[in-house]
Design an enzyme around this catalytic site. Structure first.
Site, PDB file in Angstrom:
ATOM      1  N   SER A   5       6.192   2.066  13.913  1.00 17.14           N
ATOM      2  CA  SER A   5       4.860   1.532  14.036  1.00 17.14           C
ATOM      3  C   SER A   5       4.260   1.841  15.375  1.00 17.14           C
ATOM      4  CB  SER A   5       4.533   0.367  13.621  1.00 17.14           C
ATOM      5  OG  SER A   5       2.971   0.056  14.209  1.00 17.14           O
ATOM      6  N   ARG A  40      -5.432  -0.782   0.723  1.00 20.45           N
ATOM      7  CA  ARG A  40      -4.790  -1.551   1.762  1.00 20.45           C
ATOM      8  C   ARG A  40      -5.427  -3.047   1.522  1.00 20.45           C
ATOM      9  NH1 ARG A  40      -2.058  -1.859   6.466  1.00 20.45           N
ATOM     10  NH2 ARG A  40      -3.345  -1.011   8.154  1.00 20.45           N
ATOM     11  N   GLU A  96       2.231   0.264  16.693  1.00 21.06           N
ATOM     12  CA  GLU A  96       2.250  -0.865  17.479  1.00 21.06           C
ATOM     13  C   GLU A  96       3.116  -1.128  18.303  1.00 21.06           C
ATOM     14  OE1 GLU A  96      -0.426  -3.202  16.843  1.00 21.06           O
ATOM     15  OE2 GLU A  96       0.291  -4.789  17.853  1.00 21.06           O
ATOM     16  N   TYR A 113       4.932  -8.948  16.023  1.00 22.40           N
ATOM     17  CA  TYR A 113       5.420  -7.678  14.885  1.00 22.40           C
ATOM     18  C   TYR A 113       5.770  -6.691  16.043  1.00 22.40           C
ATOM     19  CZ  TYR A 113       4.161  -3.939  12.058  1.00 22.40           C
ATOM     20  OH  TYR A 113       4.007  -2.798  11.432  1.00 22.40           O
ATOM     21  N   GLN A 126       0.723  -1.153   0.325  1.00 23.08           N
ATOM     22  CA  GLN A 126      -0.084   0.027   0.090  1.00 23.08           C
ATOM     23  C   GLN A 126       0.869   1.329  -0.067  1.00 23.08           C
ATOM     24  OE1 GLN A 126      -3.499   1.267   2.876  1.00 23.08           O
ATOM     25  NE2 GLN A 126      -1.493   1.788   3.863  1.00 23.08           N
ATOM     26  N   ASP A 127       1.639   1.485   0.840  1.00 26.70           N
ATOM     27  CA  ASP A 127       2.388   2.650   1.189  1.00 26.70           C
ATOM     28  C   ASP A 127       3.560   2.820  -0.037  1.00 26.70           C
ATOM     29  OD1 ASP A 127       0.938   2.819   3.549  1.00 26.70           O
ATOM     30  OD2 ASP A 127       2.776   3.144   5.015  1.00 26.70           O
ATOM     31  N   LEU A 160      10.097   0.163   3.450  1.00 27.57           N
ATOM     32  CA  LEU A 160       8.649  -0.062   3.817  1.00 27.57           C
ATOM     33  C   LEU A 160       8.385  -1.403   4.032  1.00 27.57           C
ATOM     34  CD1 LEU A 160       6.970   2.814   1.652  1.00 27.57           C
ATOM     35  CD2 LEU A 160       8.316   3.053   3.604  1.00 27.57           C
ATOM     36  N   ALA A 161       9.406  -2.328   3.432  1.00 26.01           N
ATOM     37  CA  ALA A 161       9.050  -3.699   3.391  1.00 26.01           C
ATOM     38  C   ALA A 161       9.084  -4.414   4.879  1.00 26.01           C
ATOM     39  CB  ALA A 161      10.439  -4.361   2.297  1.00 26.01           C
ATOM     40  N   ALA A 162       8.131  -5.260   4.904  1.00 30.07           N
ATOM     41  CA  ALA A 162       8.064  -5.789   6.348  1.00 30.07           C
ATOM     42  C   ALA A 162       6.985  -6.982   6.018  1.00 30.07           C
ATOM     43  CB  ALA A 162       7.410  -4.809   7.458  1.00 30.07           C
ATOM     44  N   SER A 218       3.786  -7.443   7.553  1.00 29.85           N
ATOM     45  CA  SER A 218       3.370  -6.018   8.113  1.00 29.85           C
ATOM     46  C   SER A 218       1.783  -6.616   8.742  1.00 29.85           C
ATOM     47  CB  SER A 218       2.881  -5.350   7.326  1.00 29.85           C
ATOM     48  OG  SER A 218       1.879  -5.554   6.325  1.00 29.85           O
ATOM     49  N   LEU A 265      14.662  -8.534   1.734  1.00 31.57           N
ATOM     50  CA  LEU A 265      15.174  -8.072   2.984  1.00 31.57           C
ATOM     51  C   LEU A 265      15.884  -9.157   3.764  1.00 31.57           C
ATOM     52  CD1 LEU A 265      12.907  -5.621   4.949  1.00 31.57           C
ATOM     53  CD2 LEU A 265      14.758  -5.008   3.415  1.00 31.57           C
TER      54      LEU A 265
END
Ligand code: NAP
Ligand code: G4F
Length: 329
Positions: free
Chosen positions: A126, A185, A128, A150, A15-16, A81-83, A85, A60
């Site tokens: 994040s 999303r 989170e 996470y 998304q981002d 931005l990779a994760a 997620s 990554l």
């Protein structure tokens, strides 16, 4: 040699990544996007700009690929931005989540340190990380108390970014972004799960919506606003960390009210609690104080929660009516 600025985005298919790529292209950047090798191409979110991007294979998990990309493409800015997620998946794949979402950050930072320490680096931290919140609202100074593998991985990613900044003087910034959503999303996240089901129910394609904890509260913003904040951080004179949030919080119950209400339906007629959608540990309340980003970056959100949910429902209705996959464009 080109005079245009060049940026590398990891996670460009997400998304981002897709919104940031659009934003940077509009700013005149050359955009290099790192993509994973997959058996099926998943470029739906970047298909419309693919001819303007340079896509390169990397992961990554693999520092060699990161170093090779930096050496060959010589970006001035790297947005990591990779994760892995999705919070819920982090309980079923905790080691993998740690490898990608935590150690992956070290691999990128280390590649930068070795190939070109002048590169400016953005880390996707994040809200989170705040987990069981120690303060309301949460700021850059609020202590972390992550509640998921996470969240724990993101705390590691955050501190290794701070550590490389302090150890090696890298221009490394961490954006502590609160939840942000859009029609792009992933469908597994609660906002899109709800708006997609609302659209299906409205069109007679479904009749029930299973959800988990209806009382969880989130500070939900609009993704295109948030990628602007990432870029602003890397244009500052000094690297720093910033909370990016709207300052408003809403429960999942309220999300349902707004989404179903936008098409004239009563959410209580369709939603039921499914124990499988509950989490082993929950983050009950997130609400951010983005005063520092407002003051120092001149950043402010432009889209309200209600406008964004309405936009997502409309996009899902449109996609279903034209029989397209809903989650991307
Ligand atoms: P997303 O849609 O899930 O995108 C994640 C991206 O990471 C995808 O492009 C994915 O590639 C890529 N990826 C996953 N594992 C990888 C690996 N091993 N190597 C290379 N790429 C890999 O996430 P998002 O919502 O855009 O979020 C972007 C970042 O911000 C993430 O780090 C997320 O944790 C963080 N964040 C998000 C929010 C939010 O509310 N959206 C809030 C705070 C922080 P594939 O397409 O190949 O799977
Ligand atoms: O949409 P969610 O899955 O997002 P969550 O867990 O807040 O994580 C997102 O935001 C983080 C920023 O704080 C990012 F770092 C992370 O990458 C991701 O983008 O869940 C939001 C809330 C949770 O409390 C969850 O328990 O909604 C609650 N919920 C209730 N029913 C549900 C459901 N979540 C999902 N995904 N699916 C449900 O059925």
């Amino acid at each position: 040699m080109s005079r245009r600025k060049r940026a590398l985005i990891t996670g460009i298919t997400g998304q981002d990544g897709s919104y940031l790529a659009e934003f940077l292209l509009d700013q005149g950047y050359e955009v290099v996007g790192m993509v994973r090798r997959t058996s099926t191409v998943n470029f739906d979110r970047i298909q419309h700009i693919q001819d303007k991007l340079t896509l390169v294979a990397g992961d990554l998990m693999d520092e060699v690929s990161l170093m090779a990309i930096l050496k060959e493409h010589r970006p001035q800015e790297v947005y990591n931005l990779a994760a892995q997620s999705f919070v819920k998946t982090s309980w079923t794949q905790p080691v993998f989540t740690g490898e990608v979402t935590a150690l992956g950050v070290t691999r990128v930072l280390d590649a930068i340190r070795m190939v070109d320490p002048e590169i400016r680096f953005y880390q996707a931290s994040s809200s989170e990380m705040f987990g069981k919140v120690q303060q309301v609202p949460q700021t850059e100074r609020t202590p972390y108390y992550p509640r998921s593998p996470y969240g724990v991985a993101k705390v590691y990613g955050h501190w290794i970014t701070v550590n490389y900044r302090e150890s090696y003087d890298l221009f490394a910034c961490s954006g502590i972004l609160f939840n942000h959503e859009s029609p792009r999303r992933g469908l597994e996240f609660v906002t899109h799960k709800v708006t997609y089901h609302v659209a299906k129910i409205k069109l007679g394609l479904a009749d029930r919506l299973p959800l988990g904890n209806l009382e969880a509260q989130r500070d939900w913003g609009y993704a295109p606003d948030y990628v602007r904040a990432m870029w602003l951080m890397l244009q500052e004179d000094h690297p720093d960390d910033y909370v990016v949030a709207t300052g408003e919080t809403h429960s999942v119950r309220r999300l349902c009210e707004v989404a179903f209400g936008s098409v004239g339906l009563n959410w209580e007629d369709y939603v039921y609690v499914n124990p499988d959608d509950l989490r082993p540990a929950e983050v009950d309340l997130l609400v951010g104080d983005a005063s520092k980003a407002r003051r120092e970056l001149g950043w402010a959100p432009t889209v309200t929660f209600e406008q964004m949910i309405q936009m997502m429902v409309e996009a899902d209705l449109e996609a279903l009516r034209s029989q397209r996959q809903p989650m991307r464009l």
